[in-house]
Each structure stands twice: as structure tokens, then as C-alpha cells.
Motif scaffolding. Sequence first.
Motif, PDB file in Angstrom:
ATOM      1  N   ARG A 227       7.131  -5.784   7.216  1.00  8.97           N
ATOM      2  CA  ARG A 227       7.311  -6.229   5.395  1.00  8.97           C
ATOM      3  C   ARG A 227       6.321  -5.056   4.916  1.00  8.97           C
ATOM      4  O   ARG A 227       5.827  -5.686   3.928  1.00  8.97           O
ATOM      5  CB  ARG A 227       7.503  -7.460   6.012  1.00  8.97           C
ATOM      6  N   THR A 228       5.495  -5.192   5.909  1.00 15.08           N
ATOM      7  CA  THR A 228       3.919  -4.403   5.085  1.00 15.08           C
ATOM      8  C   THR A 228       4.344  -2.757   4.346  1.00 15.08           C
ATOM      9  O   THR A 228       3.511  -2.128   3.921  1.00 15.08           O
ATOM     10  CB  THR A 228       2.552  -4.000   6.026  1.00 15.08           C
ATOM     11  N   ASN A 229       6.152  -2.609   5.148  1.00  9.60           N
ATOM     12  CA  ASN A 229       6.394  -1.068   4.445  1.00  9.60           C
ATOM     13  C   ASN A 229       7.223  -1.285   3.450  1.00  9.60           C
ATOM     14  O   ASN A 229       7.156  -0.515   2.422  1.00  9.60           O
ATOM     15  CB  ASN A 229       6.404  -0.022   5.403  1.00  9.60           C
ATOM     16  N   ARG A 231       9.414  -4.186   1.532  1.00 16.08           N
ATOM     17  CA  ARG A 231       8.975  -5.676   1.301  1.00 16.08           C
ATOM     18  C   ARG A 231       9.959  -6.395   1.058  1.00 16.08           C
ATOM     19  O   ARG A 231      10.522  -6.502  -0.286  1.00 16.08           O
ATOM     20  CB  ARG A 231       8.716  -5.487  -0.413  1.00 16.08           C
ATOM     21  N   ASN A 247       6.658   4.528  -1.000  1.00 12.88           N
ATOM     22  CA  ASN A 247       6.624   3.172  -2.464  1.00 12.88           C
ATOM     23  C   ASN A 247       6.300   3.532  -3.608  1.00 12.88           C
ATOM     24  O   ASN A 247       5.312   4.077  -3.433  1.00 12.88           O
ATOM     25  CB  ASN A 247       5.621   1.389  -1.567  1.00 12.88           C
ATOM     26  N   GLU A 249       5.446   1.456  -7.562  1.00 15.77           N
ATOM     27  CA  GLU A 249       5.355   0.708  -8.241  1.00 15.77           C
ATOM     28  C   GLU A 249       5.036   0.610  -9.261  1.00 15.77           C
ATOM     29  O   GLU A 249       3.710   1.772  -9.576  1.00 15.77           O
ATOM     30  CB  GLU A 249       4.284  -0.322  -7.210  1.00 15.77           C
ATOM     31  N   ASP A 286      11.435   0.337  -2.545  1.00 16.47           N
ATOM     32  CA  ASP A 286      10.813   1.252  -1.037  1.00 16.47           C
ATOM     33  C   ASP A 286      11.834   1.806  -0.879  1.00 16.47           C
ATOM     34  O   ASP A 286      13.219   1.319  -0.956  1.00 16.47           O
ATOM     35  CB  ASP A 286      10.142  -0.234  -0.496  1.00 16.47           C
ATOM     36  N   GLN A 311       1.651 -10.757  -9.712  1.00 18.82           N
ATOM     37  CA  GLN A 311       0.275 -10.418  -9.533  1.00 18.82           C
ATOM     38  C   GLN A 311      -0.656 -11.759 -10.417  1.00 18.82           C
ATOM     39  O   GLN A 311      -0.733 -11.375 -11.192  1.00 18.82           O
ATOM     40  CB  GLN A 311       0.165  -9.120  -8.909  1.00 18.82           C
ATOM     41  N   HIS A 321       0.092 -12.703  -4.752  1.00 14.71           N
ATOM     42  CA  HIS A 321       1.297 -11.776  -5.375  1.00 14.71           C
ATOM     43  C   HIS A 321       2.497 -12.652  -4.685  1.00 14.71           C
ATOM     44  O   HIS A 321       2.482 -13.152  -3.508  1.00 14.71           O
ATOM     45  CB  HIS A 321       1.085 -10.016  -5.589  1.00 14.71           C
ATOM     46  N   ARG A 340       1.927 -13.051  -0.144  1.00 12.77           N
ATOM     47  CA  ARG A 340       0.309 -13.088  -0.023  1.00 12.77           C
ATOM     48  C   ARG A 340      -0.582 -12.585  -0.950  1.00 12.77           C
ATOM     49  O   ARG A 340      -0.221 -12.911  -1.910  1.00 12.77           O
ATOM     50  CB  ARG A 340       1.012 -11.105   0.385  1.00 12.77           C
ATOM     51  N   THR A 344      -0.177  -5.571  -2.287  1.00 10.18           N
ATOM     52  CA  THR A 344      -0.138  -4.212  -0.791  1.00 10.18           C
ATOM     53  C   THR A 344      -0.449  -3.173  -1.074  1.00 10.18           C
ATOM     54  O   THR A 344      -0.912  -3.038   1.094  1.00 10.18           O
ATOM     55  CB  THR A 344       1.692  -4.229  -1.210  1.00 10.18           C
TER      56      THR A 344
END
Length: 345
Positions: A227-229, A231, A247, A249, A286, A311, A321, A340, A344
Motif C-alpha cells: 500500500r506504500t506503492n 494505494r 504513480n 497524482e 497507480d 490532504q 491525508h 495516513r 505518499t
Amino acid sequence: DKGRAVVLVEVSEPFYIYLFPIARYDISRPEKAIWGIGGYHRNFRGRAARLSISGWSGFNKGAYVSHYDPWYSLGGGFSLSWLGYYADTELRGSSGENYRRELYRFGVTARRRMLDISYIGIGLYWEERSSVADFYTLSETSRDRLLISNITFEANNRNYIYYPTAGYLVRLTLEGNRMIDIKHVFYRERVDLRKYQRLGNFIIAGRIWAESSQRDLPYYRLISLSRTNIRADGNFGVGGWMAIASNLECRFNLISKRYFSLSKVPIAGQYLYNMQFSTEGLFFIDAGLSRYKRDNKDIDQEIWAWGCGLQFQLPYVETIHTLMSWRSENKLSNPSYLARVGVTF
């Protein structure tokens, strides 16, 4: 005033000692509760040195301590950091059976600044991992001991560390692992590229991350997406010898950054000064690919996810966020929700 200007500069120091609880509780599984406490000093002994200590107990147990000195006194442009870590956690096998595993780790990293935006770092770590699960370790004693060394090059000209809006980051790492009790050496390579570009009221942020190895890896060093790569919730697989993620965004202001002060609060007022707040919206997409071997053949696993979120830039916490996301196999009526601290990337 007759061609002159008076500039008033106010300098304020934030509070630098933090205490925070560590807790996890699932009402359906109260026996797996975790509780603990941590502390963080962001200006230990001055000059932005940082000290962090935490510990937790319950179903999982662990402790962590680290120290980072960005202005180490051995000449100009050096920094030094070290960490110690212990964890006793649950491990679930592919058959669904649960095991326990232990991890001990200690390491030191030294960095040398090359230019204003780049450095080279060399790290040396000792690690011990153990579990009764027969798939977890490579040694027959169910206990692997490793010496780990790495070298990292980083170039970073981002305009803001906590919420960058312009610039780039390049981080390249080569890691070597030597097992002490058996004759086995394996390597891992990692690439992390990030770019930020402002287009009017929008910020476009992109990242490419990749990791690979050319040797047999133990279970705990298998390379996989997470989930760090990507989401989103769901299965990311057990891992293999290669993974890559990208990713994209788009961020935009909803409430522009502003500052407020509570300087009249007794005792703490001097630290409640020039505190920031803002709110940003974001859309993201992603994509990830991981590769593992099965029956001596390479098998690919592709994962796609997209979503939106908010965020919040807050005093002391920096950034929180929240995201609502979907994987390609999910229905629109079944999103996953993530929250989190920090952005990210």
C-alpha cells in the motif's frame, strides 16, 4: 516611507518533544490488541538532531530507538545515524497457518554531502531473523543472521520536504546481504524517481519506483508491492524477485495555506505561534507489476488502482491525508478507505 521599506522578520521555534500512544484494537479479535508509547525529540542536543524511542506489547511486541545527527562534527558536510529494532510478530503461511517470528536489527549509516542537493550514504547493519515456519529462513536452524551493507546516492531539490510542489528527487540504492551461518550472498537494487510540477492552480506529482534482485531471496526479503506503492486494499502477493510501480497524482488547493497563533496560552504560548493549516484535494492513478517464479517460470501480477482524497497540513503533525480508492477488480460501490500521516510521495 520616502522610498524606504521596513521589513519585520519574526522567528518562532515549534515545540520539539512529542509523546504519542501506540494502539491497535479489533473488536472482533480483542486477543490481538497492541498497546504502547513512543517519544520523539526533533532537536535533540540542538542543530536539528533527532531522537526517537518507542515500545509496544500485547499480541505483538517490539521496541525501536534511533538517532540522527545531520551535522556530525567530523568535518563539514557529514551526517551520522543509527537505529536499533526488535519485533515479535505473527506470520501467516500460504496454508493459512499462523507462526511467530522474531527480528533483531542494529545499524549505522554515514552520509557525505556532495553538493547542496545531493549526498552519498553508506550503511552497515546486522540482522537476525527466526521462526519455526520452515519456509521463513534459509538456514536449517530456523535462524538467519545477516550482515547488510548498502550505498545510496540521492539528489533532492524539492522545494519543501513535507509537501513538495516543485523540483525532483532521485534516489538510487544498491544493497548487499551476506548470510553468516551459510554460504549465501544476495543483492537488491532500488530506484526511486519523483517529479513535481505546478501548472496554474494544480500540482502534478509523479513517481517511478522499482526494486529487483538476481539471486535467491529468503522469504523475508522477497520483493513485492504494498500500500506504500499502490494505494488500495487487497492482496499484493507474497513477493518475488522484481517489482515496479508508477504513480500519477493531481493536487489542488481547497483552502489555501494560512497561519494562526495562540500566543496568549499560558506556558505553551511561545510554541503555538505561526502554526500552518491548509486543505488540498487530489486525484490519483497507480499501476504496479510484480514478478515471481513458479515451476521455474516467471509469473507476472499486475495491479491498478485509482481514487481521490483530501490532504490537511496541520501544525506539528505536518500532513494527514485520507483516500478513497478502487482497484481494477472492485465495484464502484466497494471502495477502500485509507488514512495516513504524511504525503505518499
